[in-house]
Design a protein around this motif. Structure first.
Motif, PDB file in Angstrom:
ATOM      1  N   ILE A   1     -11.102   2.649  16.089  1.00  0.00           N
ATOM      2  CA  ILE A   1     -10.164   1.543  15.883  1.00  0.00           C
ATOM      3  C   ILE A   1      -9.919   1.326  14.393  1.00  0.00           C
ATOM      4  CG2 ILE A   1      -9.876  -0.959  16.107  1.00  0.00           C
ATOM      5  CD1 ILE A   1     -11.367  -0.762  18.777  1.00  0.00           C
ATOM      6  N   THR A   2     -10.989   1.343  13.605  1.00  0.00           N
ATOM      7  CA  THR A   2     -10.848   1.126  12.165  1.00  0.00           C
ATOM      8  C   THR A   2     -10.003   2.219  11.514  1.00  0.00           C
ATOM      9  OG1 THR A   2     -13.012   0.038  12.094  1.00  0.00           O
ATOM     10  CG2 THR A   2     -12.117   0.839  10.008  1.00  0.00           C
ATOM     11  N   ALA A   3     -10.278   3.471  11.864  1.00  0.00           N
ATOM     12  CA  ALA A   3      -9.542   4.582  11.253  1.00  0.00           C
ATOM     13  C   ALA A   3      -8.063   4.544  11.617  1.00  0.00           C
ATOM     14  CB  ALA A   3     -10.165   5.912  11.696  1.00  0.00           C
ATOM     15  N   SER A   4      -7.761   4.358  12.901  1.00  0.00           N
ATOM     16  CA  SER A   4      -6.361   4.332  13.324  1.00  0.00           C
ATOM     17  C   SER A   4      -5.634   3.120  12.752  1.00  0.00           C
ATOM     18  CB  SER A   4      -6.277   4.323  14.853  1.00  0.00           C
ATOM     19  OG  SER A   4      -6.788   5.514  15.407  1.00  0.00           O
ATOM     20  N   SER A   5      -6.293   1.965  12.740  1.00  0.00           N
ATOM     21  CA  SER A   5      -5.660   0.763  12.208  1.00  0.00           C
ATOM     22  C   SER A   5      -5.344   0.918  10.723  1.00  0.00           C
ATOM     23  CB  SER A   5      -6.576  -0.447  12.414  1.00  0.00           C
ATOM     24  OG  SER A   5      -6.785  -0.699  13.788  1.00  0.00           O
ATOM     25  N   ARG A   6      -6.279   1.485   9.985  1.00  0.00           N
ATOM     26  CA  ARG A   6      -6.044   1.673   8.553  1.00  0.00           C
ATOM     27  C   ARG A   6      -4.838   2.575   8.313  1.00  0.00           C
ATOM     28  NH1 ARG A   6     -10.640   3.476   7.479  1.00  0.00           N
ATOM     29  NH2 ARG A   6     -10.164   5.704   7.544  1.00  0.00           N
ATOM     30  N   ARG A   7      -4.756   3.674   9.020  1.00  0.00           N
ATOM     31  CA  ARG A   7      -3.636   4.601   8.840  1.00  0.00           C
ATOM     32  C   ARG A   7      -2.314   3.959   9.232  1.00  0.00           C
ATOM     33  NH1 ARG A   7      -7.473   8.816  11.982  1.00  0.00           N
ATOM     34  NH2 ARG A   7      -8.718   9.523  10.185  1.00  0.00           N
ATOM     35  N   ILE A   8      -2.318   3.240  10.345  1.00  0.00           N
ATOM     36  CA  ILE A   8      -1.087   2.605  10.806  1.00  0.00           C
ATOM     37  C   ILE A   8      -0.623   1.549   9.815  1.00  0.00           C
ATOM     38  CG2 ILE A   8      -0.146   1.048  12.565  1.00  0.00           C
ATOM     39  CD1 ILE A   8      -1.844   2.592  14.610  1.00  0.00           C
ATOM     40  N   LEU A   9      -1.518   0.687   9.388  1.00  0.00           N
ATOM     41  CA  LEU A   9      -1.124  -0.421   8.519  1.00  0.00           C
ATOM     42  C   LEU A   9      -0.651   0.067   7.151  1.00  0.00           C
ATOM     43  CD1 LEU A   9      -3.878  -3.067   9.378  1.00  0.00           C
ATOM     44  CD2 LEU A   9      -1.499  -2.999  10.151  1.00  0.00           C
ATOM     45  N   ILE A  10      -1.310   1.078   6.607  1.00  0.00           N
ATOM     46  CA  ILE A  10      -0.882   1.595   5.305  1.00  0.00           C
ATOM     47  C   ILE A  10       0.486   2.272   5.415  1.00  0.00           C
ATOM     48  CG2 ILE A  10      -1.397   3.241   3.477  1.00  0.00           C
ATOM     49  CD1 ILE A  10      -4.366   2.743   3.974  1.00  0.00           C
ATOM     50  N   GLY A  11       0.629   3.186   6.376  1.00  0.00           N
ATOM     51  CA  GLY A  11       1.897   3.891   6.538  1.00  0.00           C
ATOM     52  C   GLY A  11       3.031   2.957   6.896  1.00  0.00           C
ATOM     53  N   TRP A  12       2.773   2.045   7.829  1.00  0.00           N
ATOM     54  CA  TRP A  12       3.805   1.079   8.231  1.00  0.00           C
ATOM     55  C   TRP A  12       4.157   0.143   7.072  1.00  0.00           C
ATOM     56  CZ3 TRP A  12       3.002  -4.273   8.467  1.00  0.00           C
ATOM     57  CH2 TRP A  12       4.051  -5.013   9.016  1.00  0.00           C
ATOM     58  N   GLY A  13       3.154  -0.332   6.352  1.00  0.00           N
ATOM     59  CA  GLY A  13       3.422  -1.218   5.223  1.00  0.00           C
ATOM     60  C   GLY A  13       4.269  -0.550   4.158  1.00  0.00           C
ATOM     61  N   LEU A  14       3.942   0.705   3.838  1.00  0.00           N
ATOM     62  CA  LEU A  14       4.760   1.436   2.868  1.00  0.00           C
ATOM     63  C   LEU A  14       6.185   1.633   3.386  1.00  0.00           C
ATOM     64  CD1 LEU A  14       2.207   4.172   1.711  1.00  0.00           C
ATOM     65  CD2 LEU A  14       3.009   2.197   0.393  1.00  0.00           C
ATOM     66  N   GLY A  15       6.322   1.877   4.687  1.00  0.00           N
ATOM     67  CA  GLY A  15       7.655   2.041   5.261  1.00  0.00           C
ATOM     68  C   GLY A  15       8.497   0.775   5.147  1.00  0.00           C
ATOM     69  N   VAL A  16       7.874  -0.375   5.348  1.00  0.00           N
ATOM     70  CA  VAL A  16       8.599  -1.645   5.221  1.00  0.00           C
ATOM     71  C   VAL A  16       8.951  -1.922   3.761  1.00  0.00           C
ATOM     72  CG1 VAL A  16       8.426  -4.140   5.533  1.00  0.00           C
ATOM     73  CG2 VAL A  16       7.567  -2.611   7.302  1.00  0.00           C
ATOM     74  N   VAL A  17       7.987  -1.690   2.859  1.00  0.00           N
ATOM     75  CA  VAL A  17       8.202  -1.968   1.437  1.00  0.00           C
ATOM     76  C   VAL A  17       9.316  -1.093   0.864  1.00  0.00           C
ATOM     77  CG1 VAL A  17       7.127  -1.774  -0.837  1.00  0.00           C
ATOM     78  CG2 VAL A  17       5.880  -2.835   1.024  1.00  0.00           C
ATOM     79  N   VAL A  18       9.391   0.148   1.311  1.00  0.00           N
ATOM     80  CA  VAL A  18      10.440   1.041   0.825  1.00  0.00           C
ATOM     81  C   VAL A  18      11.734   0.867   1.620  1.00  0.00           C
ATOM     82  CG1 VAL A  18      11.092   3.467   0.531  1.00  0.00           C
ATOM     83  CG2 VAL A  18       8.777   2.721  -0.027  1.00  0.00           C
ATOM     84  N   GLY A  19      11.623   0.729   2.927  1.00  0.00           N
ATOM     85  CA  GLY A  19      12.812   0.693   3.770  1.00  0.00           C
ATOM     86  C   GLY A  19      13.685  -0.524   3.576  1.00  0.00           C
ATOM     87  N   ALA A  20      13.075  -1.690   3.359  1.00  0.00           N
ATOM     88  CA  ALA A  20      13.869  -2.912   3.206  1.00  0.00           C
ATOM     89  C   ALA A  20      14.762  -2.868   1.958  1.00  0.00           C
ATOM     90  CB  ALA A  20      12.948  -4.130   3.190  1.00  0.00           C
ATOM     91  N   PRO A  21      14.232  -2.557   0.765  1.00  0.00           N
ATOM     92  CA  PRO A  21      15.123  -2.460  -0.405  1.00  0.00           C
ATOM     93  C   PRO A  21      16.185  -1.373  -0.276  1.00  0.00           C
ATOM     94  CG  PRO A  21      12.838  -2.624  -1.102  1.00  0.00           C
ATOM     95  CD  PRO A  21      12.825  -2.394   0.374  1.00  0.00           C
TER      96      PRO A  21
END
Length: 278
Positions: free
Chosen positions: A83-103
């Protein structure tokens, strides 16, 4: 002659009875929602049990077997580490996608030349599933965390970009013209009109991207990971443990439900003034 003036404006006083009735109605609605959720879960578990009884534990693990397997995996730390490994990967990748995708979405929707330059690439790559790049990601970035994070970023960034640009282009032209006629600069129009109107679209894009990130993490971890829920599901197949497979699948669903709820509640509380009612 003395003139006496009186203030005829009525003073609004809080009505304790009305407040109490509103609180009671809210409590009843909350209890009703919880009751419906509980009933839905119980019906689902009952159907699951009937299917398990029909096909046997070699094909479908029963609820009791799944709970027992979850306890087994939790006791040795496998489930928690996954759970920890998958959550970390999802949150980092998804967060970067939102930070880049919105602008990028704001630029694509707001500036025509940027849209003309980027639209061919966006329309091309968004139809290529992340699974197609799993092998290349492993070859280029190795079997470490980077390959999984990049694949999830790839999954999220186009969804957020498209939703954001759609929100920008949905702003009514009359609002933009009215602001420009009053002397507002492009930056002021972006900050005061375009961005507030686009926030609900960004939140929707972020939620859709989160769901797709869960789809991507399984395939990425199956190919290039020793730890994670996707790896757990694949390894369970090798050992013939259908109950472990069910644990991994159900854990993914629960995590997705929890993350989406947290995102919704956060968006409503932080961005409610922009119309974020998801």
């Amino acid at each position: 002659m003395t003139i006496t003036t009186t203030d005829s404006t009525p003073t609004a006083t809080p009505d304790p009875q009305k407040r109490s009735r509103r609180t009671t109605r809210a409590s009843v609605r909350g209890l009703r929602t919880i009751g419906m959720y509980t009933l839905s879960v119980l019906v689902g578990v009952a159907i699951w049990q009937l299917i398990a009884m029909k096909y046997g534990s070699s094909l479908v693990a029963s609820p009791r077997e799944t709970v027992s397997a979850a306890g087994e995996l939790a006791s040795d730390g496998t489930l928690g580490n996954s759970i920890t490994a998958s959550s970390r990967r999802i949150l980092i990748g998804w967060g970067l996608g939102v930070v880049v995708g919105a602008p990028v979405g704001l630029l694509v929707g707001q500036i025509k030349i940027v849209r003309q330059l980027l639209e061919p690439y966006i329309e091309f790559f968004r139809f290529i599933p992340p699974v197609a790049f799993v092998t290349l990601a492993v070859v280029w970035l190795g079997i470490g965390e980077s390959s999984k994070v990049v694949l999830i970023f790839y999954t999220a960034v186009f969804i957020v970009t498209l939703n954001t640009s759609a929100g920008v282009m949905a702003v009514h032209e009359s609002k933009l013209r009215a602001a420009a006629s009053l002397g507002a600069s492009r930056r002021q129009i972006l900050q005061r009109i375009v961005l507030p109107s686009t926030v609900p679209y960004i939140v929707t894009g972020a939620r859709l991207a989160m769901g797709n990130s869960f789809l991507t993490i399984v395939s990425a971890e199956i190919v290039a990971s020793q730890v994670g829920l996707g790896s757990l599901i694949w390894t369970s197949r090798n050992y013939g443990r259908i109950d472990w497979v069910f644990v991994g699948i159900i854990t993914l669903g629960i995590l997705g439900f929890v993350y989406d709820r947290v995102l919704r509640v956060t968006a409503i509380r932080v961005l409610h003034r922009y119309g974020a009612k998801v």
